[in-house]
Design a protein around this motif. Structure first.
Motif, PDB file in Angstrom:
ATOM      1  N   TYR A  59      22.799  62.109  53.391  1.00 13.47           N
ATOM      2  CA  TYR A  59      21.821  63.185  53.237  1.00 13.47           C
ATOM      3  C   TYR A  59      21.943  63.825  51.850  1.00 13.47           C
ATOM      4  O   TYR A  59      20.945  64.044  51.158  1.00 13.47           O
ATOM      5  CB  TYR A  59      22.036  64.223  54.346  1.00 13.47           C
ATOM      6  CG  TYR A  59      21.228  65.479  54.172  1.00 13.47           C
ATOM      7  CD1 TYR A  59      19.873  65.518  54.495  1.00 13.47           C
ATOM      8  CD2 TYR A  59      21.821  66.639  53.652  1.00 13.47           C
ATOM      9  CE1 TYR A  59      19.133  66.663  54.311  1.00 13.47           C
ATOM     10  CE2 TYR A  59      21.087  67.803  53.475  1.00 13.47           C
ATOM     11  CZ  TYR A  59      19.744  67.817  53.803  1.00 13.47           C
ATOM     12  OH  TYR A  59      19.014  68.953  53.613  1.00 13.47           O
ATOM     13  N   ARG A  60      23.194  64.098  51.464  1.00 12.89           N
ATOM     14  CA  ARG A  60      23.426  64.727  50.155  1.00 12.89           C
ATOM     15  C   ARG A  60      23.023  63.799  49.014  1.00 12.89           C
ATOM     16  O   ARG A  60      22.506  64.242  47.994  1.00 12.89           O
ATOM     17  CB  ARG A  60      24.910  65.108  49.998  1.00 12.89           C
ATOM     18  CG  ARG A  60      25.298  66.282  50.855  1.00 12.89           C
ATOM     19  CD  ARG A  60      26.536  66.970  50.291  1.00 12.89           C
ATOM     20  NE  ARG A  60      27.028  67.980  51.225  1.00 12.89           N
ATOM     21  CZ  ARG A  60      28.196  67.906  51.855  1.00 12.89           C
ATOM     22  NH1 ARG A  60      29.014  66.896  51.637  1.00 12.89           N
ATOM     23  NH2 ARG A  60      28.560  68.859  52.681  1.00 12.89           N
ATOM     24  N   THR A  61      23.259  62.515  49.200  1.00 14.91           N
ATOM     25  CA  THR A  61      22.888  61.524  48.184  1.00 14.91           C
ATOM     26  C   THR A  61      21.375  61.529  47.973  1.00 14.91           C
ATOM     27  O   THR A  61      20.897  61.565  46.837  1.00 14.91           O
ATOM     28  CB  THR A  61      23.357  60.113  48.611  1.00 14.91           C
ATOM     29  OG1 THR A  61      24.781  60.127  48.755  1.00 14.91           O
ATOM     30  CG2 THR A  61      22.959  59.068  47.591  1.00 14.91           C
ATOM     31  N   LEU A  62      20.623  61.539  49.078  1.00 13.87           N
ATOM     32  CA  LEU A  62      19.165  61.567  48.982  1.00 13.87           C
ATOM     33  C   LEU A  62      18.690  62.844  48.304  1.00 13.87           C
ATOM     34  O   LEU A  62      17.785  62.825  47.473  1.00 13.87           O
ATOM     35  CB  LEU A  62      18.537  61.435  50.377  1.00 13.87           C
ATOM     36  CG  LEU A  62      18.711  60.067  51.049  1.00 13.87           C
ATOM     37  CD1 LEU A  62      18.193  60.107  52.483  1.00 13.87           C
ATOM     38  CD2 LEU A  62      17.994  58.978  50.255  1.00 13.87           C
ATOM     39  N   ARG A  63      19.320  63.953  48.659  1.00 12.79           N
ATOM     40  CA  ARG A  63      18.919  65.228  48.064  1.00 12.79           C
ATOM     41  C   ARG A  63      19.203  65.230  46.561  1.00 12.79           C
ATOM     42  O   ARG A  63      18.385  65.680  45.767  1.00 12.79           O
ATOM     43  CB  ARG A  63      19.645  66.389  48.763  1.00 12.79           C
ATOM     44  CG  ARG A  63      18.849  67.676  48.711  1.00 12.79           C
ATOM     45  CD  ARG A  63      19.496  68.776  49.500  1.00 12.79           C
ATOM     46  NE  ARG A  63      20.888  68.967  49.102  1.00 12.79           N
ATOM     47  CZ  ARG A  63      21.686  69.887  49.625  1.00 12.79           C
ATOM     48  NH1 ARG A  63      21.242  70.688  50.554  1.00 12.79           N
ATOM     49  NH2 ARG A  63      22.933  70.007  49.219  1.00 12.79           N
TER      50      ARG A  63
END
Ligand SMILES: [Zn+2]
Ligand SMILES: [Zn+2]
Ligand SMILES: [Zn+2]
Length: 144
Positions: A59-63
């Motif tokens: 999730y953090r990577t996508l953000r």
């Protein structure tokens, strides 16, 4: 290692570096997938491709990718939040992906349609526009 895999991996690493992003295993893997698939992917799609991954890290990577101009939201009229690889020189906090997205109702895939620009909207008096999405739905070339 397959030569193509090698090629894609080095492209992903190059792209991360050009956006001043530290190379992590997750970032390289996720970017590899976006480059290899050439269609919009949801977090769920990525989880299925990557196997056992930490959802929070993903999730953090996508953000981070969205914030840094590597991927953009590809709204397709479904309730799935998908992202697609940026084609332009998008950067930190600036995206230029104002184009249509095509969603195939048969196979469910969503692609960017760079040739069709999203219209510039003049909102009603007193209203402010934050996002505009142009969605085309139908059947893709494979499903015809
Ligand atoms: Zn972008
Ligand atoms: Zn299709
Ligand atoms: Zn797009």
């Amino acid at each position: 290692m397959h030569p193509n895999t090698n090629q894609v991996a080095s492209n992903a690493q190059h792209l991360l570096k050009s956006h001043q992003l530290r190379l992590t295993d997750m970032r390289v893997k996720v970017l590899d997938l976006f480059m290899a698939r050439a269609q919009a992917l949801s977090q769920n799609d990525l989880e299925q491709e990557l196997g056992k991954v930490d959802r929070i890290t993903l999730y953090r990577t996508l953000r981070t990718f969205e914030e840094q101009g590597l991927i953009h939201k590809a709204m397709d009229g479904t309730d799935k939040q998908k992202y697609a690889l940026c084609q332009h020189d998008c950067g930190q906090g600036t995206h230029h992906d104002h184009h249509a997205h095509f969603h195939c109702d048969t196979c469910g895939k969503t692609i960017c349609v760079e040739e069709i620009a999203a219209p510039v909207i003049t909102p009603p008096l007193g209203f402010a526009v934050s996002e505009t999405h142009l969605v085309i739905r139908g059947r893709c070339d494979v499903c015809q």
